[in-house]
Design a protein around this motif. Structure first.
Motif, mmCIF file in Angstrom:
data_model
loop_
_atom_site.group_PDB
_atom_site.id
_atom_site.type_symbol
_atom_site.label_atom_id
_atom_site.label_comp_id
_atom_site.label_asym_id
_atom_site.label_seq_id
_atom_site.Cartn_x
_atom_site.Cartn_y
_atom_site.Cartn_z
ATOM 1 N N ARG A 223 0.834 -1.186 0.000
ATOM 2 C CA ARG A 223 0.000 0.000 0.000
ATOM 3 C C ARG A 223 0.877 1.247 0.000
ATOM 4 N NH1 ARG A 223 -2.826 1.713 5.428
ATOM 5 N NH2 ARG A 223 -0.744 2.621 5.625
ATOM 6 N N PRO A 224 0.583 2.231 -0.857
ATOM 7 C CA PRO A 224 1.386 3.464 -0.861
ATOM 8 C C PRO A 224 1.260 4.198 0.467
ATOM 9 C CG PRO A 224 -0.487 3.627 -2.378
ATOM 10 C CD PRO A 224 -0.476 2.237 -1.867
ATOM 11 N N ASP A 225 2.269 4.979 0.779
ATOM 12 C CA ASP A 225 2.272 5.719 2.045
ATOM 13 C C ASP A 225 1.399 6.960 1.992
ATOM 14 O OD1 ASP A 225 4.023 3.930 3.284
ATOM 15 O OD2 ASP A 225 5.776 4.965 2.473
ATOM 16 N N THR A 226 1.202 7.508 0.799
ATOM 17 C CA THR A 226 0.403 8.735 0.663
ATOM 18 C C THR A 226 -0.692 8.531 -0.378
ATOM 19 O OG1 THR A 226 1.871 9.639 -1.056
ATOM 20 C CG2 THR A 226 2.394 10.164 1.246
ATOM 21 N N ALA A 227 -1.656 9.445 -0.331
ATOM 22 C CA ALA A 227 -2.766 9.413 -1.297
ATOM 23 C C ALA A 227 -3.067 10.835 -1.744
ATOM 24 C CB ALA A 227 -4.001 8.780 -0.658
#
Length: 761
Positions: A223-227
């Protein structure tokens, strides 16, 4: 209030004695119903009555034994593991240095000075200093664990080791103060050596576990750390994923990972959800459809509303499933553990009785065979030698050495061992559960069939037309069309005009003709008559294939059946398992029709389809509850909880890192035949394990019996302990060359047979 459950990540466990100590501590804790301890993953799950005992008291019980409770945050937990590893390395360096210095002093005393039994006071004091530094420096944590265990009435390896180390100190002090004829240096040296050995064994154990158990961390890193959060006024800002709340909207561009679980509000795209389903064909997403965090957005831009965060998010739920599976995974009752449960109290009792005997017997039977008076030196020799020869060094090496031997043979056949229990459990496995995509099948879409409906056009013409029309498309299934066209050496040009219809297909102009390639229903809505292809459509779908129609100037000219090719050795592997009395089962997130088609082709009768990751694990547990030993074979993130739950998890080496890290056995490459190879090698390894344990028990038994005579010098006891390990080593690797040649020859024959079977259809 009432029955509650807690799960702790525990630091400091190193062997089965540790797991047994924790179980005993909880067994003696009022209000605890049961406790499952996973040594491999350093986890404890406790079921208890929270009216009688609190979670704080449960944690205190672990701390009292000298273990640590790691941070519940998974990333922080891994940092703590690394810190423990560094601390263990420092302890080993200090203890190892003291052992080298002690050995050098003893060698100097024997070779240069020419004395064995006695030496000078400076030498005695130098080795005493090394003993104290080792025991109360790098070995202090062992002493603390031993004291805490004794407080709870638990006799384990820490207690036995400290008994031997302090007996060495006591014998040395007696030599310094009371009995000048005692071998003072040798008594002190025993304290140094046994402490260093234990520090080494615990560091090795921690090193293996730290490197071999990174599944949850790797899973969370998908899962990416930012959105990219979209405000009500349409502006975008980068925020940490952990700051998102339900209802927030995030924009996901082509090629990006989906940061959260959510529902599509705007846009259309193909999304690779193999992280959840394991299936290779991307899902078409339109407004209203759900998306899963960790999946990959392939083509269009999506605006997604967050529907789940924190522990409710898919990846976090899978991580929790893996951890829960590890904690409740049925353990193997090792042959060594059955004896070791009584071994430590027995050795301590024999050592004490031996010392008392040589104090009492000569006085009671004065002038008899035992001498004329209390023999303190002989009693001290007897007690210390019993403790040294009773230390379960060879027992601890018996199983690992047999597994190393088996692991080497397995590696030459493309099977890698990751768990100490795996090869011992494989001979008892009677059910093998296979994932479908990437396990029984190759895991990538390919053209399975091209059907032509135009008398003037061959299937080659249909394929070339489709390749030209889709040359500009970014849809993942297009790769299968272009790869097959390249394999056949077909020439196809860029289309004169191109338009992609998201979720449906493509429009293109090829050689001046209007061409449509896409879903048959979409072709029909565009005015193409597909009635002549109804039977073929149904036939291809029954085979579990995804079907695309190809139309040229309004006429249907052909169908493309796209599916996941079955591995060459899948059917042969299933047959070999049946011949060995093992029942195969297939479990998959794919639909029933596709799953049944694949199962029928490879010879599997029992199929479970449309299954989610937690349901896979539930099925494994159901089989285990029915008394079966279960092996699970898989390759994807969605298989990880089931791989961790199974008695033996077997990962395909070409699969995801998370599946591999959750498994006990890894098959190099994509060859399924390694499942049966692992079973056969496991039987041989377990036979060697039993032989090693028998030799180790015999050596310890004879050694302890001889030590009670008081005639075994402490240094000779240490040498005897080394010889016992040598005997186990010799047995483990005897015939290794012959065995390897036989295994390789058999592997070659089987590969030849498989090739012949494929050639003969």
């Amino acid at each position: 209030m009432g029955t509650a459950r807690e799960q702790f990540a525990v630091g400091g466990m190193s062997c089965s004695f540790c797991a047994e100590s924790i179980r005993k501590a909880y067994d003696r804790t009022d209000g605890v119903a049961d406790a499952d301890v996973s040594l491999a993953h350093e986890e404890v799950r406790v079921r208890y009555d929270d009216d009688r005992v609190s979670a704080v008291e449960l944690k205190d019980a672990l701390r009292d034994l000298g273990y640590t409770i790691r941070d519940p945050d998974k990333r922080e937990r891994f940092r703590e593991q690394q810190a423990e590893l560094e601390a263990g390395k420092r302890r080993l360096a200090l203890a190892g240095g003291a052992s080298v210095a002690t050995a050098a002093l003893m060698l100097w005393m024997i070779v240069v000075v020419g004395r064995f039994e006695s030496t000078s006071l400076p030498m005695d004091l130098a080795v005493l200093g090394l003993a104290l530094v080792t025991m109360f420096g790098p070995g202090r944590y062992i002493l603390e664990k031993a004291i805490n265990s004794l407080r709870r009435g638990i006799f384990n390896q820490h207690v036995l080791l400290e008994a031997g180390a302090f007996a060495g100190l006591l014998g040395g002090f007696l030599g310094l103060t009371v009995f000048p004829h005692f071998p003072t240096v040798h008594f002190f040296a025993v304290s140094v050596f046994v402490t260093t050995y234990h520090v080494l064994s615990e560091y090795t154990s921690l090193l293996v576990r730290t490197r071999a158990s990174r599944a949850v961390q790797d899973l969370l890193e998908l899962r990416p750390d930012t959105a990219r959060r979209i405000a009500d006024d349409g502006t975008a800002e980068e925020v940490p994923v952990d700051d998102l709340e339900e209802g927030d909207r995030v924009r996901i561009k082509p090629g990006e990972s989906v940061p959260v679980d959510g529902a599509v509000r705007e846009g259309e795209s193909a999304v690779d959800e193999s992280v959840a389903t394991g299936e290779s064909v991307p899902e078409e997403k339109t407004p209203g459809d759900e998306v899963i965090g960790g999946s990959v957005n392939e083509t269009g831009t999506l605006l997604v509303a967050v529907t789940a965060t924190g522990d409710d998010a898919f990846l976090n739920r899978v991580a929790s499933e893996i951890e829960a599976a590890r904690a409740t995974k049925p353990g193997i009752v090792r042959l060594a553990d059955r004896v070791l449960r009584y071994f430590v109290p027995g050795v301590l009792a024999i050592a004490a009785l031996s010392f008392l005997f040589w104090l009492v017997a000569p006085a009671v039977w004065s002038g008899g065979p035992f001498g004329t008076g209390p023999d303190v030196q002989r009693g001290a020799f007897a007690a210390l030698a019993v403790l040294v020869l009773g230390y379960p060094c060879a027992l601890g090496m018996a199983t690992p050495l047999a597994l190393i031997r088996g692991g080497g043979a397995a590696a030459r056949r493309g099977v890698l061992l990751r768990s100490a229990d795996a090869f011992q459990l494989l001979p008892d496995v009677d059910r093998v559960v296979f994932d479908k995509t990437g396990t029984i099948t190759v895991g990538e879409p390919s053209i399975a069939e091209v059907a032509s409906f135009d008398d003037d056009r061959t299937d080659t013409d249909v394929l070339a037309t489709a390749a030209t029309a889709e040359a500009f498309s970014e849809h993942p299934l297009v790769d299968a069309v272009l790869e097959r066209a390249d394999e056949r050496g077909l020439e196809y040009d860029d289309p004169d005009a191109f338009d992609s219809v998201t979720g449906k297909g493509v429009r293109a102009t090829v050689g001046g003709d209007a061409v449509l390639v896409g879903k048959p229903d979409w072709l029909a809505s565009e005015g193409v008559d597909v009635s002549s292809a109804v039977d073929d459509l149904e036939r291809l779908r029954e085979r579990g294939l995804t079907v695309s129609g190809v139309a040229r100037d309004g006429d249907l000219i052909g169908l493309l059946g796209i599916g996941d090719e079955i591995k060459d050795d899948a059917a042969a592997t299933v047959r070999r398992l049946r011949d060995a009395g093992i029942a195969p089962v297939m479990i998959t997130g794919d639909d029933e029709r596709t799953a049944r088609a694949v199962a029928d082709e490879v010879g599997i009768d029992r199929v479970l389809a449309d299954v989610l990751p937690d349901e896979k694990r539930t099925e494994i547990r159901r089989l285990q509850g029915a008394g079966h030993r279960v092996a699970m074979v898989g390759d994807g993130v969605n298989d990880a909880p089931a791989l961790a739950q199974a008695d033996v998890g077997i990962a395909i080496g070409a699969g995801t890192d998370i599946a591999i890290e959750s498994a006990d056995v890894v098959l190099v490459g994509e060859r399924l035949g390694g499942v049966v190879d692992a079973d056969e090698i496991g039987r041989e390894s377990y036979r060697k394990t039993r032989q090693n344990l028998l030799a180790a028990f015999a050596f310890n038994g004879v050694g302890v019996a001889a030590a009670t005579t008081g005639l075994v010098h402490p240094v000779f006891a240490m040498i005897a302990m080394v010889l016992s390990v040598t005997a186990v080593l010799a047995n483990s690797f005897a015939g290794q060359v012959l065995s390897s040649e036989g295994l390789n020859a058999e592997f070659t024959v089987r590969e030849t047979e498989s090739a012949d079977e494929r050639t003969n259809g």
